[in-house]
Each structure stands twice: as C-alpha cells, then as structure tokens.
Design a protein around this motif. Structure first.
Motif, PDB file in Angstrom:
ATOM      1  N   ARG A   1       1.660   5.616  -0.086  1.00 59.97           N
ATOM      2  CA  ARG A   1       2.558   6.289  -1.359  1.00 59.97           C
ATOM      3  C   ARG A   1       1.629   6.836  -2.136  1.00 59.97           C
TER       4      ARG A   1
ATOM      5  N   PRO B   1       7.201   2.033   5.958  1.00 58.64           N
ATOM      6  CA  PRO B   1       8.622   1.624   5.792  1.00 58.64           C
ATOM      7  C   PRO B   1       9.123   2.052   4.497  1.00 58.64           C
TER       8      PRO B   1
ATOM      9  N   ALA C   1       3.153  -6.255   0.676  1.00 60.95           N
ATOM     10  CA  ALA C   1       2.527  -5.354  -0.406  1.00 60.95           C
ATOM     11  C   ALA C   1       2.499  -6.063  -1.575  1.00 60.95           C
TER      12      ALA C   1
ATOM     13  N   PRO D   1      11.332  -4.368  -6.699  1.00 63.20           N
ATOM     14  CA  PRO D   1      11.199  -3.133  -6.641  1.00 63.20           C
ATOM     15  C   PRO D   1      11.871  -2.262  -7.749  1.00 63.20           C
TER      16      PRO D   1
ATOM     17  N   ARG E   1      20.103  -1.542  -1.672  1.00 61.40           N
ATOM     18  CA  ARG E   1      18.967  -1.296  -0.937  1.00 61.40           C
ATOM     19  C   ARG E   1      19.065  -1.531   0.536  1.00 61.40           C
TER      20      ARG E   1
ATOM     21  N   ILE F   1       0.407   3.092  -3.207  1.00 60.49           N
ATOM     22  CA  ILE F   1       0.589   2.050  -1.966  1.00 60.49           C
ATOM     23  C   ILE F   1      -0.731   2.527  -1.039  1.00 60.49           C
TER      24      ILE F   1
ATOM     25  N   SER G   1       3.230  -7.748   7.346  1.00 58.75           N
ATOM     26  CA  SER G   1       2.535  -7.508   6.425  1.00 58.75           C
ATOM     27  C   SER G   1       3.324  -7.552   4.912  1.00 58.75           C
TER      28      SER G   1
ATOM     29  N   ASP H   1      13.923  -1.994   3.847  1.00 60.90           N
ATOM     30  CA  ASP H   1      13.129  -1.334   3.107  1.00 60.90           C
ATOM     31  C   ASP H   1      12.492  -2.423   2.219  1.00 60.90           C
ATOM     32  N   PRO H   2      11.111  -2.620   2.391  1.00 59.97           N
ATOM     33  CA  PRO H   2      10.308  -3.889   2.067  1.00 59.97           C
ATOM     34  C   PRO H   2      10.234  -3.998   0.401  1.00 59.97           C
TER      35      PRO H   2
ATOM     36  N   GLN I   1       9.827   4.793   2.970  1.00 65.41           N
ATOM     37  CA  GLN I   1       9.337   5.929   2.394  1.00 65.41           C
ATOM     38  C   GLN I   1      10.313   7.105   2.886  1.00 65.41           C
TER      39      GLN I   1
END
Ligand code: AMP
Ligand code: MG
Length: 333
Positions: free
Chosen positions: A191, A222, A114, A137, A54, A178, A112, A58-59, A224
């Motif tokens: 998302r 980020p 998620a 993920p 990955r 999201i 930030s 990509d967080p 997506q």
C-alpha cells in the motif's frame, strides 16, 4: 456518544485498563485515527470488525510500544533492522511471519502479521502504559473516508464506541505505507502511504516489487479493495489539470483541485483545493478532512484532479482512485 480523553497520566491508566478488559478505544496516530483493541484478545478484536462492519477477510495492523519484544508476535527477518532504524516510530507497516500469540481473527487467518510502531506522542504514551500489542484499523465504517480528527471518529462511530483518546489532528493524514518483507530479496509494496516509496528504496538500496496484477487480490494484498476511502457523493478522478471553466461548473458539482487555481472567480464556493502552494505533505494532510467536508455539503458529484505521481502524490492518487470506484448497482452484480 463516546467520551473523549486527553493524554493525562490518569486518563492513560484508565484507557489502558479498559483495553485490558477487552474494550475498544479509538486512538490518534500520526496517519489517521485507529480503533484499537488488545491484539491478543480474540473477542476484543472481533468487536472491531463488528463496530466497523468490516469484512473478516480484511486483516488488522498491530501497533506496538517502543519497549516491546517484537519476536513475541512476529519473525522479523533480515530487512527489519534497517527499516526500523530509519522509520520507527513512524508510519511504516511491515508484514512478517506471525507467531501463535496473534489470534487468526487479527490476520484474517493469514500466516503473516502487519506491524507498526506509531509515532504519535499520545498513542506512544498509551502503548507504553498498556505494554502490549494493539490491533487497530482506521476508526471509520468500512470503506468510508478515514478519520483524521476526534470529531471525525465521533461523527462516524460515536454511537458504537465508548472511548476516544483525543490527540488533535493527524499530521500525515494518509495511512501508513505497507511493505511485505518476508522475502528479503524481494520486498513488496502492498500500500502506498505516508512514507514515500522513494525513501524506502533508498534506505534498503533495493527496488521494491508490487503485487502481481493477476495474483488473486485476497492473497497478494488482502484488504486492498478497489473501492475504499469513499465519500457518499460520487467522485470522478481526472488527470491534471482541472479547469474552473469546466462545462459542468454551476451544476451542484464540487471541484477538488490539487493546488489552488490561479483564475478563481470570487465567491465560487464549489471550488476546493488540497494545498495552496501545491505542497504534497499539506495536500495529504488535508485530503480526508476536505473530502468529508465536501461530502457533507450535498453536491451531486465531486470532480477531483490527480496529484503529481511521485512521493506522497502516489498515496493521494491511490486514495482518490479508490474513492472514484463506482458502487455497483444490483443489476451490475
Ligand atoms: P487499515 O484498514 O488502514 O488499518 O489497514 C489494514 C490493511 O493492512 C489491510 O486492509 C491489509 O491490506 C493490510 N494488512 C494487514 N495485515 C496484513 C497481512 N498480514 N498481510 C498483508 N496485508 C496486511
Ligand atoms: Mg481503513
């Protein structure tokens, strides 16, 4: 080969100890299977990126146990209360400002984080035993179809990971929704996912915003990426209705309908459907496993029909649209 564990207390204690030691454990969620590591352990989280190949920009989403003080990792803000009450535990991920407890690798250096509180009973039990935040993920190689069973995880990552908590088939089958709630006046949908936008808007009593189309993708949403959730077989997405009498029939092409077609010729093995009655929940739950099954059969192309564009249909169409984005050939780069 990875070893699979059921959710017995002894197994959960063992897997939790592996997580504390910095190992990766694939876990079931109500959306798709995740590849989990201790979210406070930078080296462990780095292993997630390596196993999935990955990209570091990509967080990851952080999964928390029910008895966990969220303020350890995030600054909740005024909208969280209502959302938490309505949707947690469940497939809603919220983006908030982060604290220093979460290493930069998890958030791709964003300020930030998620966060989600999953509902799957086996993962809830593992998180309760572990007692901390788990970065996870989807448990698939980057950009491939997300896994909705322990078999899928084994198929794609079995050579790279050691532990899978087997929790059966995932109920929703598409990823979490999201929502960025950092500006309480303007929550932003990043998302589409298992919780429909309509339900979020009703709970908040607010209309959701979407990332501006001209905003740099890396800032607004980020990870997506346009191409994602993709089978190896090229996929064409067409507006409904698709027809079994399409001129391309019989040419090693798979037809993926949203709803079972009425006029099906007996023995047509190249025709698939997401839901017999056209039910959105069922279609979402079948989407990724059916795409994998079709992908393993060696068709030259998949022609898929879009789902109705409301409720869960929006999450299904988002995944199909990204699956349809063509790989660029070196000449096009
Ligand atoms: P998944 O690969 O399904 O676990 O989803 C991870 C996705 O969550 C990323 O690709 C991002 O789109 C989103 N995400 C994670 N962290 C953040 C964040 N801090 N801000 C915005 N989106 C995030
Ligand atoms: Mg993913």
């Amino acid at each position: 080969m990875a070893t699979r564990y059921t959710d017995t207390p002894e197994n959960l204690r063992f897997l939790s100890s592996r997580l504390r030691e910095g190992d990766l454990v694939a876990v079931p969620t109500e959306t798709v299977y995740g590849l989990g590591a201790d979210a406070r352990n930078e080296a462990a989280c780095r292993e997630i990126f390596r196993a999935k190949e990955r990209p570091p920009e990509d967080p990851l989403i952080v999964h928390i146990p029910e008895a966990f003080d969220l303020r350890e990792i995030a600054r909740p803000g005024p909208l969280l209360g209502k959302l938490r009450e309505a949707f947690w535990p469940g497939p809603l991920t919220v983006v908030m400002d982060k604290t220093a407890a979460i290493p930069d690798i998890v958030t791709a250096s964003l300020p930030s984080v998620a966060v989600r509180m999953p509902a799957h009973p086996a993962l809830r039990a593992l998180l309760a035993e572990f007692g901390g935040p788990l970065a996870a993920p989807s448990a698939n190689p980057f950009a491939y179809i997300s896994p909705t069973s322990a078999d899928h995880v084994e198929e794609s990552l079995g050579q790279r990971i050691r532990y899978i908590l087997d929790g059966g088939l995932c109920r929703h089958g598409v990823e979490s929704t999201i929502l960025d709630i950092r500006d309480p006046a303007c929550p932003v949908l990043l998302r589409h996912g298992a919780i429909p936008v309509e339900e979020l808007e009703e709970t908040l009593g607010q209309t959701l915003a979407y990332p501006a189309e001209d905003a740099p993708a890396a800032r607004a949403a980020p990870g997506q990426m346009p191409k994602h959730y993709s089978p190896k077989t090229p996929l064409d997405l067409i507006p409904a209705p698709l027809s079994v009498n399409d001129e391309r029939a019989g040419r090693n092409i798979a037809f993926l309908f949203f709803r079972k077609p009425d006029s099906l010729a007996a023995g047509d093995e190249s025709v698939f459907w997401l839901s017999e009655q056209g039910r959105l929940e069922e279609a979402a739950a079948n989407l990724f496993s059916l795409l994998r099954e079709i992908d393993n059969r060696g068709y030259s192309t998949i022609i898929a029909e879009a789902a109705p564009d409301y409720g869960l249909g929006r999450a299904i169409n988002d995944r199909l649209r990204r699956a349809a984005v063509k790989r660029r050939t070196p000449c096009e780069e």
